[in-house]
Design a protein around this motif. Structure first.
Motif, PDB file in Angstrom:
ATOM      1  N   HIS A 142      -8.719   0.538  -2.379  1.00 48.30           N
ATOM      2  CA  HIS A 142      -8.021   1.628  -3.055  1.00 48.30           C
ATOM      3  C   HIS A 142      -8.609   1.847  -4.455  1.00 48.30           C
ATOM      4  CE1 HIS A 142      -4.388   2.075  -0.334  1.00 48.30           C
ATOM      5  NE2 HIS A 142      -5.021   1.029   0.160  1.00 48.30           N
ATOM      6  N   THR A 143      -8.548   3.066  -4.913  1.00 46.28           N
ATOM      7  CA  THR A 143      -9.029   3.370  -6.258  1.00 46.28           C
ATOM      8  C   THR A 143      -8.029   2.863  -7.290  1.00 46.28           C
ATOM      9  OG1 THR A 143      -7.962   5.546  -6.192  1.00 46.28           O
ATOM     10  CG2 THR A 143     -10.273   5.417  -5.501  1.00 46.28           C
ATOM     11  N   ILE A 144      -8.516   2.588  -8.484  1.00 48.75           N
ATOM     12  CA  ILE A 144      -7.648   2.137  -9.570  1.00 48.75           C
ATOM     13  C   ILE A 144      -6.842   3.320 -10.088  1.00 48.75           C
ATOM     14  CG2 ILE A 144      -7.613   1.167 -11.903  1.00 48.75           C
ATOM     15  CD1 ILE A 144     -10.129  -0.360 -11.201  1.00 48.75           C
ATOM     16  N   LEU A 145      -5.549   3.101 -10.273  1.00 52.25           N
ATOM     17  CA  LEU A 145      -4.686   4.177 -10.742  1.00 52.25           C
ATOM     18  C   LEU A 145      -5.082   4.619 -12.150  1.00 52.25           C
ATOM     19  CD1 LEU A 145      -1.123   3.054  -9.570  1.00 52.25           C
ATOM     20  CD2 LEU A 145      -2.761   4.504  -8.386  1.00 52.25           C
ATOM     21  N   GLU A 146      -4.934   5.912 -12.392  1.00 52.56           N
ATOM     22  CA  GLU A 146      -5.157   6.447 -13.729  1.00 52.56           C
ATOM     23  C   GLU A 146      -4.020   6.007 -14.648  1.00 52.56           C
ATOM     24  OE1 GLU A 146      -7.775   8.066 -14.690  1.00 52.56           O
ATOM     25  OE2 GLU A 146      -8.705   8.186 -12.698  1.00 52.56           O
ATOM     26  N   PRO A 147      -4.238   6.029 -15.986  1.00 49.39           N
ATOM     27  CA  PRO A 147      -3.191   5.596 -16.922  1.00 49.39           C
ATOM     28  C   PRO A 147      -1.846   6.291 -16.727  1.00 49.39           C
ATOM     29  CG  PRO A 147      -5.271   5.782 -18.069  1.00 49.39           C
ATOM     30  CD  PRO A 147      -5.510   6.315 -16.679  1.00 49.39           C
ATOM     31  N   ARG A 187       0.826  -1.213   0.000  1.00 49.52           N
ATOM     32  CA  ARG A 187       0.000   0.000   0.000  1.00 49.52           C
ATOM     33  C   ARG A 187       0.856   1.258   0.000  1.00 49.52           C
ATOM     34  NH1 ARG A 187      -3.662  -1.859   4.945  1.00 49.52           N
ATOM     35  NH2 ARG A 187      -1.628  -2.699   5.482  1.00 49.52           N
ATOM     36  N   ARG A 188       1.946   1.231   0.759  1.00 51.89           N
ATOM     37  CA  ARG A 188       2.838   2.392   0.780  1.00 51.89           C
ATOM     38  C   ARG A 188       3.521   2.562  -0.574  1.00 51.89           C
ATOM     39  NH1 ARG A 188       6.467   2.761   5.990  1.00 51.89           N
ATOM     40  NH2 ARG A 188       4.336   2.810   6.786  1.00 51.89           N
ATOM     41  N   ASN A 189       3.899   1.447  -1.189  1.00 56.13           N
ATOM     42  CA  ASN A 189       4.493   1.520  -2.522  1.00 56.13           C
ATOM     43  C   ASN A 189       3.516   2.126  -3.526  1.00 56.13           C
ATOM     44  OD1 ASN A 189       6.826   0.357  -1.614  1.00 56.13           O
ATOM     45  ND2 ASN A 189       6.418  -1.664  -2.459  1.00 56.13           N
ATOM     46  N   MET A 190       2.242   1.706  -3.444  1.00 55.31           N
ATOM     47  CA  MET A 190       1.255   2.230  -4.378  1.00 55.31           C
ATOM     48  C   MET A 190       1.015   3.718  -4.155  1.00 55.31           C
ATOM     49  SD  MET A 190       0.490  -0.167  -6.447  1.00 55.31           S
ATOM     50  CE  MET A 190      -0.883   0.645  -7.251  1.00 55.31           C
ATOM     51  N   ARG A 191       1.003   4.146  -2.905  1.00 54.60           N
ATOM     52  CA  ARG A 191       0.782   5.576  -2.624  1.00 54.60           C
ATOM     53  C   ARG A 191       1.938   6.423  -3.142  1.00 54.60           C
ATOM     54  NH1 ARG A 191      -1.389   3.952   2.523  1.00 54.60           N
ATOM     55  NH2 ARG A 191       0.595   4.422   3.509  1.00 54.60           N
ATOM     56  N   SER A 221       0.431  -7.417  -9.154  1.00 56.23           N
ATOM     57  CA  SER A 221      -0.084  -8.000  -7.915  1.00 56.23           C
ATOM     58  C   SER A 221      -0.398  -6.919  -6.895  1.00 56.23           C
ATOM     59  CB  SER A 221       0.944  -8.977  -7.342  1.00 56.23           C
ATOM     60  OG  SER A 221       0.540  -9.425  -6.077  1.00 56.23           O
ATOM     61  N   ALA A 222       0.506  -5.964  -6.740  1.00 54.17           N
ATOM     62  CA  ALA A 222       0.285  -4.886  -5.778  1.00 54.17           C
ATOM     63  C   ALA A 222      -0.964  -4.090  -6.122  1.00 54.17           C
ATOM     64  CB  ALA A 222       1.508  -3.964  -5.738  1.00 54.17           C
ATOM     65  N   THR A 223      -1.172  -3.845  -7.417  1.00 53.85           N
ATOM     66  CA  THR A 223      -2.359  -3.112  -7.848  1.00 53.85           C
ATOM     67  C   THR A 223      -3.625  -3.888  -7.517  1.00 53.85           C
ATOM     68  OG1 THR A 223      -1.079  -2.116  -9.658  1.00 53.85           O
ATOM     69  CG2 THR A 223      -3.476  -1.979  -9.806  1.00 53.85           C
ATOM     70  N   SER A 224      -3.639  -5.196  -7.816  1.00 53.13           N
ATOM     71  CA  SER A 224      -4.804  -6.026  -7.508  1.00 53.13           C
ATOM     72  C   SER A 224      -5.069  -6.066  -6.008  1.00 53.13           C
ATOM     73  CB  SER A 224      -4.585  -7.448  -8.034  1.00 53.13           C
ATOM     74  OG  SER A 224      -4.461  -7.461  -9.436  1.00 53.13           O
ATOM     75  N   TYR A 225      -4.000  -6.214  -5.245  1.00 57.39           N
ATOM     76  CA  TYR A 225      -4.113  -6.283  -3.785  1.00 57.39           C
ATOM     77  C   TYR A 225      -4.768  -5.026  -3.230  1.00 57.39           C
ATOM     78  CZ  TYR A 225      -2.386  -6.074   1.049  1.00 57.39           C
ATOM     79  OH  TYR A 225      -2.284  -5.946   2.409  1.00 57.39           O
ATOM     80  N   CYS A 226      -4.306  -3.877  -3.695  1.00 58.74           N
ATOM     81  CA  CYS A 226      -4.814  -2.618  -3.149  1.00 58.74           C
ATOM     82  C   CYS A 226      -6.242  -2.337  -3.603  1.00 58.74           C
ATOM     83  CB  CYS A 226      -3.884  -1.476  -3.551  1.00 58.74           C
ATOM     84  SG  CYS A 226      -2.269  -1.543  -2.726  1.00 58.74           S
ATOM     85  N   VAL A 227      -6.558  -2.642  -4.859  1.00 59.48           N
ATOM     86  CA  VAL A 227      -7.924  -2.438  -5.342  1.00 59.48           C
ATOM     87  C   VAL A 227      -8.895  -3.310  -4.550  1.00 59.48           C
ATOM     88  CG1 VAL A 227      -9.479  -2.804  -7.302  1.00 59.48           C
ATOM     89  CG2 VAL A 227      -7.269  -1.682  -7.645  1.00 59.48           C
ATOM     90  N   GLY A 235     -16.411  -2.558 -14.958  1.00 61.68           N
ATOM     91  CA  GLY A 235     -15.774  -2.516 -16.264  1.00 61.68           C
ATOM     92  C   GLY A 235     -14.372  -1.924 -16.246  1.00 61.68           C
ATOM     93  N   LEU A 236     -13.990  -1.332 -15.110  1.00 60.12           N
ATOM     94  CA  LEU A 236     -12.627  -0.800 -14.997  1.00 60.12           C
ATOM     95  C   LEU A 236     -11.587  -1.920 -14.979  1.00 60.12           C
ATOM     96  CD1 LEU A 236     -13.261   1.980 -12.311  1.00 60.12           C
ATOM     97  CD2 LEU A 236     -12.850   2.305 -14.764  1.00 60.12           C
ATOM     98  N   ILE A 237     -12.025  -3.135 -14.636  1.00 62.05           N
ATOM     99  CA  ILE A 237     -11.129  -4.296 -14.664  1.00 62.05           C
ATOM    100  C   ILE A 237     -11.322  -4.969 -16.010  1.00 62.05           C
ATOM    101  CG2 ILE A 237     -10.475  -6.458 -13.563  1.00 62.05           C
ATOM    102  CD1 ILE A 237     -10.016  -4.011 -11.828  1.00 62.05           C
ATOM    103  N   SER A 238     -10.385  -4.775 -16.910  1.00 61.82           N
ATOM    104  CA  SER A 238     -10.534  -5.254 -18.276  1.00 61.82           C
ATOM    105  C   SER A 238      -9.905  -6.632 -18.448  1.00 61.82           C
ATOM    106  CB  SER A 238      -9.872  -4.266 -19.244  1.00 61.82           C
ATOM    107  OG  SER A 238      -8.493  -4.133 -18.940  1.00 61.82           O
ATOM    108  N   GLY A 239     -10.247  -7.258 -19.565  1.00 52.54           N
ATOM    109  CA  GLY A 239      -9.616  -8.511 -19.948  1.00 52.54           C
ATOM    110  C   GLY A 239     -10.367  -9.736 -19.460  1.00 52.54           C
TER     111      GLY A 239
END
Length: 311
Positions: free
Chosen positions: A147-152, A94-98, A137-143, A235-239
């Motif tokens: 946590h909100t999904i990071l912008e592009p 979480r700290r890494n993502m922030r 993995s970190a992104t999935s974990y935080c979402v 729909g923000l989670i694609s694929g």
């Protein structure tokens, strides 16, 4: 008594390793190997080592006293080698993502642990993973945890950021200058805590009956359900793949290249700062990383949901 810190950067490998250690307590006991895991370190033993609410020099001194008291007790009980395994020593996802950066404060954190152990740390074993898989993995974990999904543009900042494992390793080596730094790539121990045990201790532990994958990250379908349950757009989670891939091909390629640069640096001697493990059961040959585990998911320590430090 030899003290080994295991600071894995991925939950599935670290949690599987800790479960393996607890399951084979008889093996550990006969070889006079002690173990401190999150069930112990997060129940007050390490409280005060890192700054927090109400913390300070006084809390750090008390933490150092607790650690030294327990070290002395373990030695009196005949322990010859003490394994300490807690991925939160390194930092949190979480700290890494922030910060959009890879363990930027790890030097300060590890220096505080070195002080708490009062120079008794002999070896620091650190697990690293391909950066594209780590950050996915970190992104999935935080979402999955609100946590909100990071912008592009934020994802690009992560993917093309200047820090890699080489920087993290150098910071750890500077923070614990008297310790040997050993690096174990996740790809060589994926699903095999017995191989991790060998990488950490140099000993052959009991063999796994099967691959062990505890606390893996949620699938793309599970993440869509999480978003729907909290009223966000699934729909923000694609694929359609089982694992969500939030990074585009260019970003993924950049992270893969950065990781291979790190591995080449380690293979060449890491400027004398660290040692790369070589043969851990021939999952991969020599200096070439196997391809299979690179597609596997990243898990997370369920203990962190209850006891982990605020990230």
């Amino acid at each position: 008594m030899k003290v080994i810190l295991h600071i894995g950067a991925h939950r599935t490998g670290t949690t599987s390793f800790q479960a393996y250690i607890r399951r084979d307590s008889d093996f550990m006991r006969t070889r006079r190997i002690g173990f401190w895991g999150p069930l112990r370190t997060r129940k007050g033993l390490f409280a005060g080592i890192q700054p927090g609410v109400g913390g300070g020099h006084r809390s750090a001194r008390r933490a150092r006293g607790r650690v030294l008291l327990q070290l002395n007790k373990a030695e009196r009980n005949g322990i010859k080698t003490l394994l300490v395994s807690d991925e939160n020593m390194l930092g949190t996802m979480r700290r890494n993502m922030r910060s959009r950066s890879l363990y930027g404060d790890v030097g300060e954190r590890m220096a505080r642990y070195a002080t708490a152990f009062d120079g008794h740390i002999d070896t620091v074993v650190m697990s690293v993973r391909a950066l594209n898989h780590y950050w996915s993995s970190a992104t999935s974990y935080c979402v999955a945890r609100g946590h909100t999904i990071l912008e592009p543009d934020q994802l690009l900042r992560v993917a093309f950021g200047p820090r890699s494992w080489r920087d993290v390793i150098a910071d750890v080596a500077c923070a614990v200058p008297g310790a040997k730094i050993v690096i174990v790539p996740f790809e060589r121990t994926a699903g095999r805590p017995d191989a991790m045990f060998q990488g950490v201790t140099g000993l052959h532990g009991p063999r796994n009956a099967a691959e062990t994958w505890l606390n893996r990250s949620p699938t793309a379908s599970e993440l869509r359900n999480v978003l729907a349950d909290r009223g966000d757009n699934p729909g923000l989670i694609s694929g359609l793949a089982s694992r969500w891939a939030p990074f585009d091909p260019a970003a993924t390629a950049a992270m893969r290249e950065a990781y291979m640069d790190d591995i080449h640096w380690l293979t060449a001697g890491a400027d004398g700062l660290a040692t790369l493990t070589e043969d851990l059961g021939h999952r991969g040959a020599a200096q070439t990383l196997p391809h299979g585990p690179l597609t596997r998911g990243q898990g997370h320590d369920d203990q962190e949901r209850r006891m982990a430090e605020p990230g």
